[in-house]
Every structure is written in structure tokens, then in C-alpha cells.
Scaffold this motif. Sequence first.
Motif, PDB file in Angstrom:
ATOM      1  N   UNK A 211       0.874  -1.170   0.000  1.00  0.00           N
ATOM      2  CA  UNK A 211       0.000   0.000   0.000  1.00  0.00           C
ATOM      3  C   UNK A 211       0.912   1.222   0.000  1.00  0.00           C
ATOM      4  N   UNK A 212       1.067   1.851  -1.161  1.00  0.00           N
ATOM      5  CA  UNK A 212       2.036   2.941  -1.305  1.00  0.00           C
ATOM      6  C   UNK A 212       1.292   4.268  -1.404  1.00  0.00           C
ATOM      7  N   UNK A 213       1.634   5.172  -0.502  1.00  0.00           N
ATOM      8  CA  UNK A 213       0.890   6.443  -0.472  1.00  0.00           C
ATOM      9  C   UNK A 213       1.787   7.559   0.064  1.00  0.00           C
ATOM     10  N   UNK A 214       1.456   8.761  -0.356  1.00  0.00           N
ATOM     11  CA  UNK A 214       2.112   9.951   0.189  1.00  0.00           C
ATOM     12  C   UNK A 214       1.815  10.052   1.685  1.00  0.00           C
ATOM     13  N   UNK A 215       0.636   9.603   2.050  1.00  0.00           N
ATOM     14  CA  UNK A 215       0.207   9.630   3.447  1.00  0.00           C
ATOM     15  C   UNK A 215       0.485   8.250   4.069  1.00  0.00           C
ATOM     16  N   UNK A 216       1.620   8.158   4.763  1.00  0.00           N
ATOM     17  CA  UNK A 216       2.031   6.862   5.311  1.00  0.00           C
ATOM     18  C   UNK A 216       1.070   6.375   6.399  1.00  0.00           C
ATOM     19  N   UNK A 217       0.462   7.341   7.091  1.00  0.00           N
ATOM     20  CA  UNK A 217      -0.452   6.982   8.187  1.00  0.00           C
ATOM     21  C   UNK A 217      -1.673   6.213   7.661  1.00  0.00           C
ATOM     22  N   UNK A 218      -2.304   6.748   6.608  1.00  0.00           N
ATOM     23  CA  UNK A 218      -3.481   6.048   6.067  1.00  0.00           C
ATOM     24  C   UNK A 218      -3.057   4.730   5.418  1.00  0.00           C
ATOM     25  N   UNK A 219      -1.894   4.733   4.756  1.00  0.00           N
ATOM     26  CA  UNK A 219      -1.407   3.496   4.139  1.00  0.00           C
ATOM     27  C   UNK A 219      -1.200   2.425   5.213  1.00  0.00           C
TER      28      UNK A 219
ATOM     29  N   UNK B  19      10.247  10.324  -9.411  1.00  0.00           N
ATOM     30  CA  UNK B  19      10.590   9.052 -10.052  1.00  0.00           C
ATOM     31  C   UNK B  19      11.383   8.133  -9.111  1.00  0.00           C
ATOM     32  N   UNK B  20      12.385   8.707  -8.451  1.00  0.00           N
ATOM     33  CA  UNK B  20      13.227   7.894  -7.568  1.00  0.00           C
ATOM     34  C   UNK B  20      12.429   7.310  -6.418  1.00  0.00           C
ATOM     35  N   UNK B  21      11.439   8.084  -5.951  1.00  0.00           N
ATOM     36  CA  UNK B  21      10.595   7.600  -4.856  1.00  0.00           C
ATOM     37  C   UNK B  21       9.806   6.366  -5.301  1.00  0.00           C
ATOM     38  N   UNK B  22       9.332   6.383  -6.552  1.00  0.00           N
ATOM     39  CA  UNK B  22       8.565   5.228  -7.062  1.00  0.00           C
ATOM     40  C   UNK B  22       9.486   4.015  -7.202  1.00  0.00           C
ATOM     41  N   UNK B  23      10.677   4.221  -7.773  1.00  0.00           N
ATOM     42  CA  UNK B  23      11.622   3.101  -7.891  1.00  0.00           C
ATOM     43  C   UNK B  23      11.977   2.556  -6.500  1.00  0.00           C
ATOM     44  N   UNK B  24      12.135   3.459  -5.551  1.00  0.00           N
ATOM     45  CA  UNK B  24      12.459   3.042  -4.185  1.00  0.00           C
ATOM     46  C   UNK B  24      11.344   2.199  -3.584  1.00  0.00           C
ATOM     47  N   UNK B  25      10.100   2.599  -3.844  1.00  0.00           N
ATOM     48  CA  UNK B  25       8.954   1.850  -3.302  1.00  0.00           C
ATOM     49  C   UNK B  25       8.900   0.452  -3.914  1.00  0.00           C
ATOM     50  N   UNK B  26       9.181   0.363  -5.205  1.00  0.00           N
ATOM     51  CA  UNK B  26       9.185  -0.955  -5.861  1.00  0.00           C
ATOM     52  C   UNK B  26      10.279  -1.833  -5.237  1.00  0.00           C
ATOM     53  N   UNK B  27      11.463  -1.268  -5.057  1.00  0.00           N
ATOM     54  CA  UNK B  27      12.567  -2.034  -4.444  1.00  0.00           C
ATOM     55  C   UNK B  27      12.180  -2.526  -3.050  1.00  0.00           C
TER      56      UNK B  27
END
Length: 116
Positions: A36-44, A68-76
Motif C-alpha cells: 500500500x504505497x501512499x504519500x500519506x504513510x499513516x493512512x497506508x 521518479x526515484x521515490x517510485x523506484x524506491x517503493x518498488x525495491x
Amino acid sequence: MARTENGKVALITGGGQGIGQAVAERLHADGFKVAIADLNFETASKVAEKLGGKNGGAIALHVNVSDRDSVFGAVDQAVAELGGFDVIINNAGIAPQSPLDEITVESIEKVLLHQL
Ligand SMILES: NC(=O)c1ccc[n+]([C@@H]2O[C@H](COP(=O)([O-])OP(=O)(O)OC[C@H]3O[C@@H](n4cnc5c(N)ncnc54)[C@H](O)[C@@H]3O)[C@@H](O)[C@H]2O)c1
């Protein structure tokens, strides 16, 4: 119907609420492990907890889809924590509602470039 793991991992952007949350819950019920990937970590985190947390195949990740780097980081991170990456739901977005004559260049740039 009982959840049966299908061995696949899905990452859902904007999964902390609304449509993204509903998609995440459905994929999880269908046997996916979900990030569950979100800008809002609390709701995620609340959504991931509701689905049983890491032991139940659901983790929360912080992501900013305008970076972009944030998305690649989330995938990793999804690969590292859930063991794979099979599906991405590109759901996160914003759609401000305003009368036509009140729309500004800044508002359009925010929607299109998604810079918050
Ligand atoms: N609800 C509708 O009727 C409707 C209709 C057409 C399109 N959409 C689009 O579908 C998507 C989801 O809609 P919704 O109603 O569930 O929206 P919502 O506002 O309820 O949820 C959006 C989620 O995305 C997250 N988010 C926002 N910016 C982000 C970013 N930069 N990085 C990561 N996460 C971010 C928010 O924190 C929130 O959890 C949006 O793109 C919306 O514009 C919605």
C-alpha cells in the motif's frame, strides 16, 4: 470466501484511501500480497494493518508519485519485503474541482505534473 495466496505481489499507489484502498483490498482478497504505497504513510499503514500487516501479506510504503526515484524506491522495498513485484496500480492522483473561470495555471500544473 477464504483468501488463498496466489504468489503475486501488487503495489498500489494512493492505496491509503478511496479507489486505491478498494483496489488493494480486492487484490488482497484475491490472494495477492499488497504494498500500500501512499504519500500519506499513516493512512497506508491503517489499510495494511486492516489487511493483517506483513504476516497477512500487506505492507505500507511511503511514496510520492511525482518523484521518479521515490517510485523506484517503493518498488525495491516491495521486492525486499514481499518477495516480488508483479502488478502496479497507478492510481494516485489529484483532481481538484473548481469553476472554469477559477482554474489557474498553478492548478493545472499541479494536476499534470502532480507537484504538491
Ligand atoms: N473518485 C472519482 O470519482 C474519480 C473519478 C475519476 C478519476 N479519479 C482519479 O482516481 C484516483 C483516485 O481517486 P480517489 O477518489 O480514490 O482519490 P482520493 O483523493 O480519495 O485518494 C487519493 C490517494 O492518493 C494519495 N496521493 C495523492 N498524491 C500522491 C502522491 N503524489 N504520491 C502518492 N500518493 C498520493 C492520497 O494521499 C490519497 O490516499 C485519483 O487520481 C483521482 O483523480 C477519481
